[in-house]
Design a protein around this motif. Structure first.
Motif, PDB file in Angstrom:
ATOM      1  N   PRO A 150     -14.036  18.489  -4.113  1.00 40.32           N
ATOM      2  CA  PRO A 150     -13.199  17.605  -4.945  1.00 40.32           C
ATOM      3  C   PRO A 150     -11.722  17.653  -4.572  1.00 40.32           C
ATOM      4  N   PHE A 151     -11.214  18.844  -4.283  1.00 38.83           N
ATOM      5  CA  PHE A 151      -9.810  18.948  -3.884  1.00 38.83           C
ATOM      6  C   PHE A 151      -9.570  18.260  -2.545  1.00 38.83           C
ATOM      7  N   ILE A 152     -10.478  18.459  -1.587  1.00 34.57           N
ATOM      8  CA  ILE A 152     -10.296  17.879  -0.256  1.00 34.57           C
ATOM      9  C   ILE A 152     -10.285  16.358  -0.323  1.00 34.57           C
ATOM     10  N   TRP A 153     -11.266  15.777  -1.019  1.00 37.00           N
ATOM     11  CA  TRP A 153     -11.330  14.319  -1.096  1.00 37.00           C
ATOM     12  C   TRP A 153     -10.182  13.756  -1.926  1.00 37.00           C
ATOM     13  N   SER A 154      -9.753  14.480  -2.940  1.00 41.26           N
ATOM     14  CA  SER A 154      -8.586  14.034  -3.712  1.00 41.26           C
ATOM     15  C   SER A 154      -7.331  14.049  -2.851  1.00 41.26           C
ATOM     16  N   LEU A 155      -7.206  15.060  -1.999  1.00 41.67           N
ATOM     17  CA  LEU A 155      -6.058  15.130  -1.099  1.00 41.67           C
ATOM     18  C   LEU A 155      -6.051  13.953  -0.132  1.00 41.67           C
ATOM     19  N   PHE A 156      -7.211  13.633   0.447  1.00 41.38           N
ATOM     20  CA  PHE A 156      -7.294  12.482   1.344  1.00 41.38           C
ATOM     21  C   PHE A 156      -6.943  11.188   0.611  1.00 41.38           C
ATOM     22  N   LEU A 157      -7.434  11.045  -0.617  1.00 45.52           N
ATOM     23  CA  LEU A 157      -7.152   9.838  -1.389  1.00 45.52           C
ATOM     24  C   LEU A 157      -5.664   9.710  -1.685  1.00 45.52           C
ATOM     25  N   VAL A 158      -5.014  10.813  -2.009  1.00 49.04           N
ATOM     26  CA  VAL A 158      -3.576  10.782  -2.286  1.00 49.04           C
ATOM     27  C   VAL A 158      -2.796  10.399  -1.027  1.00 49.04           C
ATOM     28  N   MET A 159      -3.189  10.939   0.127  1.00 47.85           N
ATOM     29  CA  MET A 159      -2.486  10.607   1.368  1.00 47.85           C
ATOM     30  C   MET A 159      -2.645   9.127   1.712  1.00 47.85           C
ATOM     31  N   ILE A 160      -3.837   8.587   1.502  1.00 46.64           N
ATOM     32  CA  ILE A 160      -4.045   7.160   1.756  1.00 46.64           C
ATOM     33  C   ILE A 160      -3.224   6.323   0.778  1.00 46.64           C
ATOM     34  N   ALA A 161      -3.163   6.759  -0.483  1.00 47.21           N
ATOM     35  CA  ALA A 161      -2.382   6.026  -1.476  1.00 47.21           C
ATOM     36  C   ALA A 161      -0.895   6.040  -1.127  1.00 47.21           C
ATOM     37  N   ILE A 162      -0.388   7.178  -0.671  1.00 45.94           N
ATOM     38  CA  ILE A 162       1.018   7.252  -0.258  1.00 45.94           C
ATOM     39  C   ILE A 162       1.276   6.313   0.917  1.00 45.94           C
ATOM     40  N   MET A 163       0.333   6.260   1.842  1.00 49.61           N
ATOM     41  CA  MET A 163       0.479   5.358   2.983  1.00 49.61           C
ATOM     42  C   MET A 163       0.534   3.902   2.527  1.00 49.61           C
ATOM     43  N   VAL A 164      -0.292   3.544   1.556  1.00 53.84           N
ATOM     44  CA  VAL A 164      -0.288   2.172   1.047  1.00 53.84           C
ATOM     45  C   VAL A 164       1.031   1.864   0.342  1.00 53.84           C
ATOM     46  N   VAL A 165       1.556   2.831  -0.393  1.00 56.20           N
ATOM     47  CA  VAL A 165       2.817   2.620  -1.104  1.00 56.20           C
ATOM     48  C   VAL A 165       3.974   2.416  -0.124  1.00 56.20           C
ATOM     49  N   LEU A 166       3.992   3.191   0.953  1.00 50.45           N
ATOM     50  CA  LEU A 166       5.081   3.104   1.921  1.00 50.45           C
ATOM     51  C   LEU A 166       4.920   1.954   2.906  1.00 50.45           C
ATOM     52  N   ARG A 167       3.756   1.345   2.957  1.00 46.77           N
ATOM     53  CA  ARG A 167       3.502   0.307   3.948  1.00 46.77           C
ATOM     54  C   ARG A 167       4.486  -0.852   3.835  1.00 46.77           C
ATOM     55  N   ARG A 168       4.719  -1.349   2.631  1.00 49.61           N
ATOM     56  CA  ARG A 168       5.597  -2.506   2.464  1.00 49.61           C
ATOM     57  C   ARG A 168       7.020  -2.197   2.938  1.00 49.61           C
ATOM     58  N   GLN A 169       7.526  -1.013   2.589  1.00 56.04           N
ATOM     59  CA  GLN A 169       8.880  -0.659   2.999  1.00 56.04           C
ATOM     60  C   GLN A 169       8.974  -0.527   4.510  1.00 56.04           C
ATOM     61  N   TRP A 170       8.002   0.135   5.116  1.00 61.49           N
ATOM     62  CA  TRP A 170       8.056   0.374   6.558  1.00 61.49           C
ATOM     63  C   TRP A 170       7.824  -0.896   7.371  1.00 61.49           C
ATOM     64  N   ILE A 171       6.859  -1.708   6.955  1.00 68.53           N
ATOM     65  CA  ILE A 171       6.468  -2.862   7.761  1.00 68.53           C
ATOM     66  C   ILE A 171       7.288  -4.101   7.417  1.00 68.53           C
ATOM     67  N   ASP A 172       7.409  -4.415   6.131  1.00 67.46           N
ATOM     68  CA  ASP A 172       8.069  -5.659   5.738  1.00 67.46           C
ATOM     69  C   ASP A 172       9.588  -5.540   5.707  1.00 67.46           C
ATOM     70  N   ASN A 173      10.114  -4.427   5.199  1.00 66.12           N
ATOM     71  CA  ASN A 173      11.561  -4.293   5.044  1.00 66.12           C
ATOM     72  C   ASN A 173      12.226  -3.679   6.275  1.00 66.12           C
TER      73      ASN A 173
END
Length: 289
Positions: free
Chosen positions: A197-220
């Motif tokens: 559970p911890f491992i998969w939660s960690l992966f999910l959080v990292m993917i979520a952070i990547m999605v959050v930062l995507r707009r700033q990095w790519i669009d802006n």
């Protein structure tokens, strides 16, 4: 006569020297060359997922065997993920053209990129993540000494299901075990299952952070992602019925590849045959005198 400064570059000249993907990131108002017509279809196909899963597992096993057991080349460490790039080169430059030559529909560009992304995501897991977390499961018991008093300070607070508690299990992990001993799978599987559970939660959080930062990095910020240009170039489709991508018909690429491959091969041979390959060691520009 008035002083004249350096001649200003022709408007748009600098931008035209950049690849089309870079110009689009920089938002330069320049016409891009007409892209090659690619076969329509979704990249998320069953064959792409099946091939990506197989190659991801292959990389996982190969990286663990090469890095942890053979102590050889690091195929997954670093940002370039050499193992994934090499397999993509084989797919795009050899397997796909052969499939087209045999009259079979080859992998589309989107499918190739999906397979590549799956391989990249799987590359660092065996060495960068799995080996580290497994070693930490055994460390509190193996490195416990009378001086640090971990047996009374730490061990009582560790549940039985969280880590292998037997000193023999931890000792076998760090020091190895003879052929007469069986791997204590029961102790390790229980601990690894508890950490899932911890491992998969960690992966999910990292993917979520990547999605959050995507707009700033790519669009802006319009980051150009230079490392992505290599797989994009490898999978670029040629014009018409060309079987090989333009990347693999570029002479400059093959010259650079030959120089780098020759250099690396000589130094690899020196590691196994130092007496016969002494000249490879002597011409090393990075060797400390």
């Amino acid at each position: 006569m008035p002083e004249t400064g350096p001649t200003a570059p022709e408007p748009g000249r600098v931008g035209r020297l950049l690849p089309a993907t870079f110009r689009s990131r920089l938002d330069l108002d320049l016409p891009d060359p007409e892209p090659a017509v690619e076969e329509a279809g979704s990249a998320f196909t069953l064959r792409a997922f099946a091939l990506g899963t197989f190659l991801a597992a292959f990389i996982g096993g190969g990286v663990a065997y090469s890095t942890l057991y053979l102590q050889g080349s690091f195929m997954a460490l670093g940002f370039s993920t050499v193992g994934a790039v090499c397999l993509l080169a084989l797919l795009a430059g050899l397997v796909n053209p052969l499939l087209k030559l045999c009259g079979t529909r080859g992998l589309r560009r989107g499918e190739l990129l999906l397979v590549y992304i799956m391989m990249v995501m799987a590359s660092p897991i065996p060495v960068v993540f799995t080996s580290k977390i497994i070693s930490q499961l055994a460390a509190p018991f193996y490195f416990a000494t009378p001086e640090n008093d971990w047996q009374s300070l730490i061990h009582p607070h560790i549940p039985d299901w969280m880590m292998p508690r037997q000193l023999g299990d931890a000792q076998f992990f760090f020091e190895g075990m003879g052929a007469d001993y069986a791997v204590p799978w029961r102790a390790w599987l229980l601990a690894l299952a508890a950490w899932q559970p911890f491992i998969w939660s960690l992966f999910l959080v990292m993917i979520a952070i990547m999605v959050v930062l995507r707009r700033q990095w790519i669009d802006n910020e319009r980051l150009v992602y230079p490392l992505v240009q290599v797989p994009l170039a490898m999978t670029e489709m040629g014009e018409g019925n060309e079987r090989w991508p333009p990347f693999f018909k570029n002479r400059g690429m093959w010259i650079g590849f030959a120089l780098a491959a020759t250099w690396s091969t000589l130094h690899g041979l020196y590691a196994y045959f130092p007496e016969g390959m002494q000249f490879a060691h002597e011409v090393d520009l990075f060797r400390q005198v």
